[in-house]
Design a protein around this motif. Structure first.
Motif, PDB file in Angstrom:
ATOM      1  N   ALA A 380      -2.347  -3.015 -16.005  1.00  0.00           N
ATOM      2  CA  ALA A 380      -2.066  -3.388 -14.607  1.00  0.00           C
ATOM      3  C   ALA A 380      -0.580  -3.289 -14.290  1.00  0.00           C
ATOM      4  CB  ALA A 380      -2.573  -4.806 -14.325  1.00  0.00           C
ATOM      5  N   LEU A 381      -0.008  -2.143 -14.585  1.00  0.00           N
ATOM      6  CA  LEU A 381       1.422  -1.921 -14.348  1.00  0.00           C
ATOM      7  C   LEU A 381       1.608  -0.849 -13.275  1.00  0.00           C
ATOM      8  CD1 LEU A 381       2.769  -1.970 -18.024  1.00  0.00           C
ATOM      9  CD2 LEU A 381       2.849  -3.795 -16.335  1.00  0.00           C
ATOM     10  N   ARG A 382       1.097  -1.141 -12.090  1.00  0.00           N
ATOM     11  CA  ARG A 382       1.181  -0.200 -10.987  1.00  0.00           C
ATOM     12  C   ARG A 382       2.122  -0.673  -9.877  1.00  0.00           C
ATOM     13  NH1 ARG A 382       0.221   5.037 -11.465  1.00  0.00           N
ATOM     14  NH2 ARG A 382      -1.698   5.477 -12.568  1.00  0.00           N
ATOM     15  N   THR A 383       2.845  -1.751 -10.075  1.00  0.00           N
ATOM     16  CA  THR A 383       3.694  -2.310  -9.028  1.00  0.00           C
ATOM     17  C   THR A 383       5.098  -1.718  -9.105  1.00  0.00           C
ATOM     18  OG1 THR A 383       2.460  -4.381  -9.151  1.00  0.00           O
ATOM     19  CG2 THR A 383       4.581  -4.431  -8.000  1.00  0.00           C
ATOM     20  N   THR A 384       5.556  -1.130  -7.994  1.00  0.00           N
ATOM     21  CA  THR A 384       6.926  -0.637  -7.935  1.00  0.00           C
ATOM     22  C   THR A 384       7.860  -1.782  -7.592  1.00  0.00           C
ATOM     23  OG1 THR A 384       6.643  -0.033  -5.621  1.00  0.00           O
ATOM     24  CG2 THR A 384       6.231   1.677  -7.262  1.00  0.00           C
ATOM     25  N   ARG A 385       9.126  -1.562  -7.831  1.00  0.00           N
ATOM     26  CA  ARG A 385      10.110  -2.605  -7.552  1.00  0.00           C
ATOM     27  C   ARG A 385      10.525  -2.611  -6.082  1.00  0.00           C
ATOM     28  NH1 ARG A 385      13.859  -1.365 -12.747  1.00  0.00           N
ATOM     29  NH2 ARG A 385      13.254   0.739 -12.136  1.00  0.00           N
ATOM     30  N   ALA A 386      10.998  -3.788  -5.627  1.00  0.00           N
ATOM     31  CA  ALA A 386      11.363  -3.948  -4.225  1.00  0.00           C
ATOM     32  C   ALA A 386      12.529  -3.054  -3.835  1.00  0.00           C
ATOM     33  CB  ALA A 386      11.712  -5.416  -3.948  1.00  0.00           C
ATOM     34  N   ALA A 456       5.863  -9.805  -8.967  1.00  0.00           N
ATOM     35  CA  ALA A 456       5.452  -8.863 -10.010  1.00  0.00           C
ATOM     36  C   ALA A 456       5.796  -9.402 -11.388  1.00  0.00           C
ATOM     37  CB  ALA A 456       6.123  -7.513  -9.787  1.00  0.00           C
ATOM     38  N   ALA A 457       6.973 -10.009 -11.511  1.00  0.00           N
ATOM     39  CA  ALA A 457       7.381 -10.559 -12.811  1.00  0.00           C
ATOM     40  C   ALA A 457       6.439 -11.673 -13.243  1.00  0.00           C
ATOM     41  CB  ALA A 457       8.816 -11.070 -12.727  1.00  0.00           C
ATOM     42  N   ARG A 458       6.077 -12.555 -12.317  1.00  0.00           N
ATOM     43  CA  ARG A 458       5.191 -13.659 -12.668  1.00  0.00           C
ATOM     44  C   ARG A 458       3.806 -13.157 -13.079  1.00  0.00           C
ATOM     45  NH1 ARG A 458       8.399 -16.201  -8.692  1.00  0.00           N
ATOM     46  NH2 ARG A 458       7.195 -15.303  -6.974  1.00  0.00           N
ATOM     47  N   ALA A 459       3.311 -12.135 -12.398  1.00  0.00           N
ATOM     48  CA  ALA A 459       1.993 -11.593 -12.757  1.00  0.00           C
ATOM     49  C   ALA A 459       2.011 -10.990 -14.158  1.00  0.00           C
ATOM     50  CB  ALA A 459       1.570 -10.551 -11.723  1.00  0.00           C
ATOM     51  N   VAL A 460       3.059 -10.243 -14.472  1.00  0.00           N
ATOM     52  CA  VAL A 460       3.148  -9.606 -15.784  1.00  0.00           C
ATOM     53  C   VAL A 460       3.327 -10.647 -16.890  1.00  0.00           C
ATOM     54  CG1 VAL A 460       4.576  -8.089 -17.206  1.00  0.00           C
ATOM     55  CG2 VAL A 460       3.994  -7.413 -14.886  1.00  0.00           C
ATOM     56  N   LEU A 461       4.192 -11.620 -16.657  1.00  0.00           N
ATOM     57  CA  LEU A 461       4.429 -12.653 -17.669  1.00  0.00           C
ATOM     58  C   LEU A 461       3.192 -13.514 -17.888  1.00  0.00           C
ATOM     59  CD1 LEU A 461       8.058 -13.670 -16.660  1.00  0.00           C
ATOM     60  CD2 LEU A 461       7.370 -12.473 -18.734  1.00  0.00           C
ATOM     61  N   ALA A 462       2.453 -13.784 -16.817  1.00  0.00           N
ATOM     62  CA  ALA A 462       1.213 -14.547 -16.970  1.00  0.00           C
ATOM     63  C   ALA A 462       0.229 -13.790 -17.857  1.00  0.00           C
ATOM     64  CB  ALA A 462       0.599 -14.827 -15.599  1.00  0.00           C
ATOM     65  N   ARG A 463       0.175 -12.480 -17.706  1.00  0.00           N
ATOM     66  CA  ARG A 463      -0.698 -11.672 -18.550  1.00  0.00           C
ATOM     67  C   ARG A 463      -0.237 -11.721 -20.005  1.00  0.00           C
ATOM     68  NH1 ARG A 463      -5.530  -9.698 -19.862  1.00  0.00           N
ATOM     69  NH2 ARG A 463      -5.534  -7.502 -20.476  1.00  0.00           N
ATOM     70  N   ALA A 464       1.075 -11.696 -20.227  1.00  0.00           N
ATOM     71  CA  ALA A 464       1.604 -11.775 -21.593  1.00  0.00           C
ATOM     72  C   ALA A 464       1.217 -13.096 -22.255  1.00  0.00           C
ATOM     73  CB  ALA A 464       3.125 -11.620 -21.566  1.00  0.00           C
ATOM     74  N   VAL A 465       1.313 -14.195 -21.512  1.00  0.00           N
ATOM     75  CA  VAL A 465       0.950 -15.503 -22.073  1.00  0.00           C
ATOM     76  C   VAL A 465      -0.553 -15.589 -22.288  1.00  0.00           C
ATOM     77  CG1 VAL A 465       0.970 -17.987 -21.627  1.00  0.00           C
ATOM     78  CG2 VAL A 465       2.957 -16.604 -21.038  1.00  0.00           C
ATOM     79  N   GLN A 466      -1.331 -14.985 -21.401  1.00  0.00           N
ATOM     80  CA  GLN A 466      -2.777 -15.004 -21.558  1.00  0.00           C
ATOM     81  C   GLN A 466      -3.199 -14.264 -22.829  1.00  0.00           C
ATOM     82  OE1 GLN A 466      -4.867 -13.004 -18.426  1.00  0.00           O
ATOM     83  NE2 GLN A 466      -6.879 -13.722 -19.065  1.00  0.00           N
ATOM     84  N   LEU A 467      -2.559 -13.153 -23.122  1.00  0.00           N
ATOM     85  CA  LEU A 467      -2.902 -12.381 -24.315  1.00  0.00           C
ATOM     86  C   LEU A 467      -2.466 -13.081 -25.596  1.00  0.00           C
ATOM     87  CD1 LEU A 467      -1.948  -8.806 -23.069  1.00  0.00           C
ATOM     88  CD2 LEU A 467      -4.253  -9.645 -23.546  1.00  0.00           C
TER      89      LEU A 467
END
Length: 809
Positions: A380-386, A456-467
């Motif tokens: 789920a790494l489809r988000t571009t930066r602002a 975007a950072a929070r979504a990615v980090l949440a996935r890292a903690v979930q894994l």
């Protein structure tokens, strides 16, 4: 020299035979000579340099021994022995000092003309050498010849076989690497012991085997001789048994050497990285990029003041990491060399199937230990930066694709995780065994580092903690993204409680860098909470500051963590002094249960003041926290001066307008004049509209008025979004349009403040009930702190803001 010994032995045998024949004839004559005449003849022969003949003459007499004959026999034997000693010295000097050897041999022959050794020395030299000592190159040559003859030549009979045995042991050790063995987890020190022990055992085994076999063969030859007596045969048999035992010990040492050397080879921390493009060729640029990412994750000193940037692992510092040769011939040669000698145990191969899909294989000693597919959709790494839409221009598909997170970091993450399973020194991963979690943590902190990329950072980090729930660095980063910049007291209290809890779980040397960050964030969050609730900084936050100052002194002494300690201490000092002076320089009296806490606080304060002793050397974060300290002491002018220097950092420039600690300072005219900007007027900078700014600009919808009158259905079709999303956008536009009169120049700032409180349309404002009285106060504060426009006080019912609220809320 071996040929010389043979010639000497042959000559001795010849002389002995000659002497035996001569002795027989002498015996006939000697028996007929009177004793006195025989004694005189023997004495004359000895004095004439023929003691061997004199001794033969005496020994040939058959009659009973006479005293004079015994004396002459002893004199002859002494002369023979002295001559032999001199001859042996001459023999030793033949190579290194031929002139001296010639003279010594002459002395020996003068005493005993029949001396075999001296005769041999003269024959070997050939002619009397020049007595002048050589100098320069001839002297060096003579010295080398002597060293070779005396040292190297005797050793070659032993050293060459020993080297052969060592080479065989190394080959056997290399052959063990092809076995699927689970090698032990090692450290640098343990691997050094393995190599030292393996080499020592190999040398011992080689010496025992070579010497044992040689001596056993020699003993067997001596014992099997035709003329060997029973005693000599027994001694030879005993020597053979002894050296057979030595050979057995040598075999045992060889086994130990092979095992230790195999472990040393198999556990070396060396690797080769190969990245192949979609065409099947080695991509040197991508290979170098993966190697650089490995260095960031496993070799660089800890980075990041409050959140780890990368991993707090330095075990790869100095480890050889090489790239595969680009040329196919060289690559084939390198693979063959690796197959035969196994010099690099680890191989990382990355096959780039596309920009969104990579396959990674990590092997050790030719055996695959990890393999995986890095898929952008799965991660789920489809988000571009602002920043890609910051200028309002619509990015091209190529630009959007290039701005997506780099998938190569996951190849580096997989490698680091596998190394952590095999080696000590990777404890900074906190036991994480899921490479996806490590890679996502890196992406969340490094790729989405800008404040505008917070979601975007929070979504990615949440996935890292979930894994990987054990990934404490990712958890700290996630909670930091959620609570560090909060301005709500309840949120700050919850975040502070988390920090205190996580601190209790960070024990051990490997956790010191993360613990320092948590302590710093605890101290700063405690200060923000005190500012929001208008209370003193909590006891726990103050003690976190004391512990942090002590810890930074410890970290500075370590080579790995010294850079982090140096970069952190000015920020820590400013935050600590701010908290102390906010509390009037002391903790609450009722909380001082232990008297020595006063001493700890005093000592820590002195250290912090020393760290901030030269304000001109501070960086942006140092200036910011120095300003916070000056705010605590009401030195507003100094605080504003340092805030202007801190504003060179975009993140700090934005945060100073929201930081609860600076709330009172922001109300001053001096702050507004020095640090407030002109009011923002671009409606497309508002959060909901900013996400669609490029498309709205392309449609010419750049004003609130044009957006407000557009039916949501038409906007949804134009933007290709859901009707509900389009209705939300038009609602924001209508809210902006409603801000009129004296507030019209400030309407974007007003609506931005309303959006922060969940008000996104005129209908939402009219129906607002939660915190109804606080809403005007919050908007007034935003106007005062984000613009340089002077407004009437919030308590004035006739102020433009209060009148507007009266009409619409």
């Amino acid at each position: 020299m071996a040929r010389t010994r043979i010639r000497r032995t042959v000559m001795v045998m010849v002389v002995a035979a000659t002497g035996a024949l001569g002795g027989a004839s002498a015996a006939v004559g000697a028996a007929e000579v009177p004793p006195d005449d025989l004694c005189a003849a023997a004495q004359a022969l000895t004095e004439a340099g023929r003691p061997q003949r004199a001794l033969a003459l005496v020994d040939a007499r058959d009659t009973a021994a006479e005293d004079c004959l015994d004396v002459q026999a002893e004199a002859a034997q002494t002369a023979i022995a002295d001559a032999e000693i001199t001859a042996q010295k001459a023999l030793a000097d033949v190579a290194k000092a031929p002139a001296a050897a010639w003279d010594a041999a002459g002395d020996a022959l003068q005493a005993d003309a029949d001396n075999v050794t001296a005769t041999e020395v003269r024959e070997e030299i050939g002619a009397e050498p020049d007595a002048t000592e050589p100098t320069g190159p001839p002297a060096l040559k003579e010295a080398w010849d002597a060293f070779f003859a005396d040292v190297l030549s005797p050793l070659q009979d032993v050293v060459l076989p020993m080297l052969t045995v060592l080479a065989v042991l190394l080959v056997l050790a290399r052959m063990l690497l092809v076995l699927p063995v689970r090698w032990p987890r090692t450290s640098d020190a343990f691997r050094s012991v393995l190599w030292a022990g393996g080499v020592a055992a190999g040398v011992l085994a080689a010496w025992l085997l070579v010497a044992g076999v040689a001596e056993a063969a020699s003993a067997g030859a001596d014992g099997a001789g035709a003329d060997a007596g029973a005693a000599e045969a027994g001694v030879a048999a005993g020597a053979g048994v002894a050296w057979a035992g030595a050979a057995w010990l040598g075999g045992t040492a060889a086994v130990v050497a092979v095992v230790l050397l195999a472990m040393g080879m198999a556990t070396r921390l060396r690797m080769t990285v190969e990245v192949y493009g979609s065409g099947g060729d080695v991509d040197q640029a991508a290979t170098g990029h993966v190697i650089a990412l490995l260095a960031q994750l496993g070799a660089e000193s800890p980075r990041g003041l409050e959140v780890p940037r990368g991993a707090d692992v330095t075990a790869l510092d100095g480890a050889p990491i090489s790239a595969a040769p680009e040329a196919k011939v060289l690559a084939a040669v390198a693979r063959l060399w690796q197959l035969v000698f196994g010099v690099t145990p680890w191989l990382v191969r990355v096959d780039v199937e596309s920009a969104d899909r990579h396959s990674v294989v990590v092997s050790r000693n030719g055996h695959t230990v990890a393999a995986g597919v890095v898929d952008r959709e799965v991660l789920a790494l489809r988000t571009t930066r602002a920043r890609l839409v910051a200028d309002g221009a619509k990015p091209t598909p190529e630009q959007s694709a290039a701005d997506l997170p780099d998938l190569h970091v996951f190849a580096a993450a997989m490698t680091i995780v596998e190394l952590a399973k095999a080696y000590r020194g990777f404890e900074g991963l906190f036991g994480v065994r899921d490479w996806r979690s490590v890679g996502l943590q890196y992406v969340g902190v490094e790729h989405y580092a800008a404040p505008d990329d917070g979601d975007a950072a929070r979504a990615v980090l949440a996935r890292a903690v979930q894994l990987a729930p054990e990934n404490l660095p990712a958890l700290v980063a996630l909670r930091h993204a959620e609570g560090r910049r909060a301005q709500n007291g309840d949120v700050l209290e919850a975040y502070l409680a988390f920090l205190l809890d996580i601190r209790s779980r960070l024990d051990g040397e490997h956790a010191e860098a993360l613990r320092a960050r948590v302590l710093l964030t605890t101290l700063v969050t405690g200060g923000n909470l005190a500012a929001v609730k208008d209370t003193q900084v909590s006891h726990d936050a103050i003690l976190a500051g004391v512990e942090l100052v002590d810890l930074l002194r410890t970290l500075k002494a370590s080579r790995a963590t010294a850079p982090l300690a140096l970069s952190m201490r000015q920020t820590a000092a400013g935050a600590f002094l701010s908290a102390l002076d906010h509390n009037a320089g002391r903790l609450r009296a009722e909380r001082l249960a232990v008297a020595d806490r006063d001493a700890r606080v005093t000592t820590a304060r002195a250290t912090a003041e020393l760290w901030l002793g030269k304000p001109n050397t501070l960086g942006p974060h140092g200036h910011y926290n120095y300003a916070c300290w000056k705010v605590a002491t009401s030195a507003h002018q100094q605080a504003i001066a340092h805030l202007r220097l801190a504003a060179t950092s975009p993140g700090l420039a934005e945060w100073m307008h929201k930081d609860p600690w600076l709330a009172e300072l922001r109300q001053t005219q001096a702050f507004r004049e020095a640090l407030n900007a002109e009011p923002v007027t671009d409606v497309l900078t508002l959060g909901p509209l900013a996400a669609h700014a490029p498309a709205l600009k392309a449609l010419g919808l750049t004003s609130a008025e044009r957006l407000a009158v557009l039916p949501p259905s038409r906007l949804a079709a134009a933007l290709k979004v859901e009707p509900m999303t389009a209705a939300h956008l038009t609602g924001v536009a209508r809210l902006v349009e409603s801000v009129d009169g004296a507030l019209a120049p400030l309407r974007v700032v007003v609506v931005a403040a309303l959006l922060e409180h969940g008000v996104d349309s005129p209908e939402a404002l009219a129906g607002w009930r939660h915190g109804r009285k606080e809403l005007p106060t919050a908007v007034h504060g935003a106007l005062m702190t984000r613009t340089n426009v002077e407004l009437a006080g919030e308590g004035d019912p006739g102020s433009p803001l209060n009148l507007w609220f009266a009409r619409h809320a």
